[in-house]
Design a protein around this motif. Structure first.
Motif, PDB file in Angstrom:
ATOM      1  N   VAL A  18       0.862  -1.182   0.000  1.00 55.98           N
ATOM      2  CA  VAL A  18       0.000   0.000   0.000  1.00 55.98           C
ATOM      3  C   VAL A  18       0.896   1.228   0.000  1.00 55.98           C
ATOM      4  N   GLN A  19       0.601   2.175  -0.892  1.00 53.94           N
ATOM      5  CA  GLN A  19       1.401   3.407  -0.985  1.00 53.94           C
ATOM      6  C   GLN A  19       0.573   4.590  -0.514  1.00 53.94           C
ATOM      7  N   LEU A  20       1.257   5.506   0.148  1.00 47.58           N
ATOM      8  CA  LEU A  20       0.622   6.736   0.605  1.00 47.58           C
ATOM      9  C   LEU A  20       1.309   7.908  -0.076  1.00 47.58           C
ATOM     10  N   GLN A  21       0.508   8.810  -0.650  1.00 45.05           N
ATOM     11  CA  GLN A  21       1.034   9.993  -1.330  1.00 45.05           C
ATOM     12  C   GLN A  21       0.508  11.235  -0.633  1.00 45.05           C
ATOM     13  N   ALA A  22       1.428  11.963  -0.006  1.00 49.23           N
ATOM     14  CA  ALA A  22       1.059  13.171   0.730  1.00 49.23           C
ATOM     15  C   ALA A  22       1.319  14.402  -0.120  1.00 49.23           C
ATOM     16  N   SER A  23       0.533  15.416   0.101  1.00 50.80           N
ATOM     17  CA  SER A  23       0.703  16.683  -0.606  1.00 50.80           C
ATOM     18  C   SER A  23       0.136  17.815   0.236  1.00 50.80           C
ATOM     19  N   GLY A  24       0.466  19.047  -0.151  1.00 48.96           N
ATOM     20  CA  GLY A  24      -0.123  20.203   0.494  1.00 48.96           C
ATOM     21  C   GLY A  24       0.801  21.026   1.363  1.00 48.96           C
ATOM     22  N   GLY A  25       2.013  20.563   1.561  1.00 46.00           N
ATOM     23  CA  GLY A  25       2.936  21.338   2.382  1.00 46.00           C
ATOM     24  C   GLY A  25       3.387  22.599   1.676  1.00 46.00           C
TER      25      GLY A  25
ATOM     26  N   SER B  30      -3.185   4.083  -1.873  1.00 44.15           N
ATOM     27  CA  SER B  30      -3.493   3.337  -3.090  1.00 44.15           C
ATOM     28  C   SER B  30      -2.833   1.973  -3.023  1.00 44.15           C
ATOM     29  N   GLY B  31      -3.307   1.081  -3.876  1.00 40.16           N
ATOM     30  CA  GLY B  31      -2.768  -0.273  -3.896  1.00 40.16           C
ATOM     31  C   GLY B  31      -3.835  -1.282  -3.573  1.00 40.16           C
ATOM     32  N   SER B  32      -3.394  -2.444  -3.149  1.00 42.11           N
ATOM     33  CA  SER B  32      -4.317  -3.522  -2.847  1.00 42.11           C
ATOM     34  C   SER B  32      -4.839  -3.356  -1.424  1.00 42.11           C
ATOM     35  N   ILE B  33      -5.926  -2.610  -1.307  1.00 43.44           N
ATOM     36  CA  ILE B  33      -6.473  -2.276   0.007  1.00 43.44           C
ATOM     37  C   ILE B  33      -7.778  -3.017   0.220  1.00 43.44           C
ATOM     38  N   PHE B  34      -7.830  -3.783   1.286  1.00 40.92           N
ATOM     39  CA  PHE B  34      -9.076  -4.439   1.663  1.00 40.92           C
ATOM     40  C   PHE B  34      -9.856  -3.552   2.626  1.00 40.92           C
ATOM     41  N   SER B  35      -9.153  -3.005   3.588  1.00 36.35           N
ATOM     42  CA  SER B  35      -9.781  -2.070   4.533  1.00 36.35           C
ATOM     43  C   SER B  35      -8.694  -1.237   5.191  1.00 36.35           C
ATOM     44  N   ILE B  36      -9.071  -0.037   5.617  1.00 34.66           N
ATOM     45  CA  ILE B  36      -8.156   0.837   6.354  1.00 34.66           C
ATOM     46  C   ILE B  36      -8.753   1.094   7.721  1.00 34.66           C
ATOM     47  N   ASN B  37      -7.978   0.894   8.742  1.00 37.69           N
ATOM     48  CA  ASN B  37      -8.419   1.176  10.110  1.00 37.69           C
ATOM     49  C   ASN B  37      -8.105   2.619  10.442  1.00 37.69           C
ATOM     50  N   ALA B  38      -7.014   2.859  11.107  1.00 35.88           N
ATOM     51  CA  ALA B  38      -6.654   4.218  11.487  1.00 35.88           C
ATOM     52  C   ALA B  38      -5.804   4.882  10.416  1.00 35.88           C
ATOM     53  N   MET B  39      -5.970   6.177  10.279  1.00 31.66           N
ATOM     54  CA  MET B  39      -5.106   7.016   9.457  1.00 31.66           C
ATOM     55  C   MET B  39      -4.645   8.166  10.331  1.00 31.66           C
ATOM     56  N   GLY B  40      -3.475   8.679  10.051  1.00 30.17           N
ATOM     57  CA  GLY B  40      -2.995   9.731  10.918  1.00 30.17           C
ATOM     58  C   GLY B  40      -1.884  10.553  10.314  1.00 30.17           C
ATOM     59  N   TRP B  41      -1.549  11.590  11.043  1.00 32.47           N
ATOM     60  CA  TRP B  41      -0.465  12.481  10.674  1.00 32.47           C
ATOM     61  C   TRP B  41       0.532  12.550  11.832  1.00 32.47           C
ATOM     62  N   TYR B  42       1.795  12.529  11.471  1.00 29.77           N
ATOM     63  CA  TYR B  42       2.893  12.675  12.411  1.00 29.77           C
ATOM     64  C   TYR B  42       3.823  13.738  11.854  1.00 29.77           C
ATOM     65  N   ARG B  43       4.681  14.262  12.697  1.00 32.16           N
ATOM     66  CA  ARG B  43       5.625  15.255  12.205  1.00 32.16           C
ATOM     67  C   ARG B  43       6.966  15.100  12.891  1.00 32.16           C
ATOM     68  N   GLN B  44       7.980  15.555  12.179  1.00 32.33           N
ATOM     69  CA  GLN B  44       9.333  15.510  12.728  1.00 32.33           C
ATOM     70  C   GLN B  44      10.030  16.816  12.414  1.00 32.33           C
ATOM     71  N   ALA B  45      10.336  17.543  13.461  1.00 28.31           N
ATOM     72  CA  ALA B  45      11.080  18.793  13.332  1.00 28.31           C
ATOM     73  C   ALA B  45      12.588  18.485  13.352  1.00 28.31           C
ATOM     74  N   PRO B  46      13.400  19.387  12.816  1.00 30.56           N
ATOM     75  CA  PRO B  46      14.849  19.154  12.790  1.00 30.56           C
ATOM     76  C   PRO B  46      15.400  18.896  14.187  1.00 30.56           C
ATOM     77  N   GLY B  47      16.132  17.817  14.323  1.00 30.38           N
ATOM     78  CA  GLY B  47      16.750  17.499  15.592  1.00 30.38           C
ATOM     79  C   GLY B  47      15.817  16.903  16.629  1.00 30.38           C
ATOM     80  N   LYS B  48      14.593  16.624  16.241  1.00 34.15           N
ATOM     81  CA  LYS B  48      13.621  16.073  17.194  1.00 34.15           C
ATOM     82  C   LYS B  48      13.081  14.741  16.686  1.00 34.15           C
ATOM     83  N   GLN B  49      12.470  14.004  17.601  1.00 32.45           N
ATOM     84  CA  GLN B  49      11.864  12.734  17.234  1.00 32.45           C
ATOM     85  C   GLN B  49      10.518  12.954  16.557  1.00 32.45           C
ATOM     86  N   ARG B  50      10.121  11.978  15.780  1.00 29.02           N
ATOM     87  CA  ARG B  50       8.807  12.029  15.146  1.00 29.02           C
ATOM     88  C   ARG B  50       7.729  11.959  16.238  1.00 29.02           C
TER      89      ARG B  50
END
Length: 119
Positions: A1-8, A24-44
């Motif tokens: 399964v591939q995820l394509q992000a945009s909008g930054g 996209s791809g061979s998806i039967f079902s999706i449970n959770a979706m989310g956003w994470y971020r990583q600033a320079p020098g910091k953990q995600r």
């Protein structure tokens, strides 16, 4: 399964951006979706998640400013970001977990999209 992000992009403090991430791809079902971020020098870190039923969870730092939503028909998750602050500057990654079949799961990450908030 591939995820394509945009909008930054680059925005001034107080401005808004909307991120999108399509699975996209061979998806039967999706449970959770989310956003994470990583600033320079910091953990995600977690920004926001949303379940297939629409239950949401936000990091305290973005509550009241960011809104996560999803379109299950399009396998797409969105992040509306308002009242942006310089400390929101980071690479934002989308994530989705679910099933490609009854017994095979997936947990995929997008490529990341850079959000830069100028003061």
């Amino acid at each position: 399964v591939q995820l394509q992000a945009s909008g930054g992009g680059l925005v001034q403090a107080g401005g808004s951006l909307r991120l999108s991430c399509a699975a996209s791809g061979s998806i039967f079902s999706i449970n959770a979706m989310g956003w994470y971020r990583q600033a320079p020098g910091k953990q995600r870190e977690l920004v926001a998640t949303i379940t297939s039923g629409g239950r949401t969870n936000y990091a305290d730092s973005v509550k009241g400013r960011f809104t996560i939503s999803r379109d299950n028909a399009k396998n797409t998750v969105y992040l509306q970001m308002n009242s942006l602050r310089p400390e929101d500057t980071a690479v934002y990654y989308c994530n989705a977990d679910g099933n490609v079949s009854w017994y095979r799961r997936f947990d995929s990450w997008g490529q990341g999209t850079l959000v830069t908030v100028s003061s």
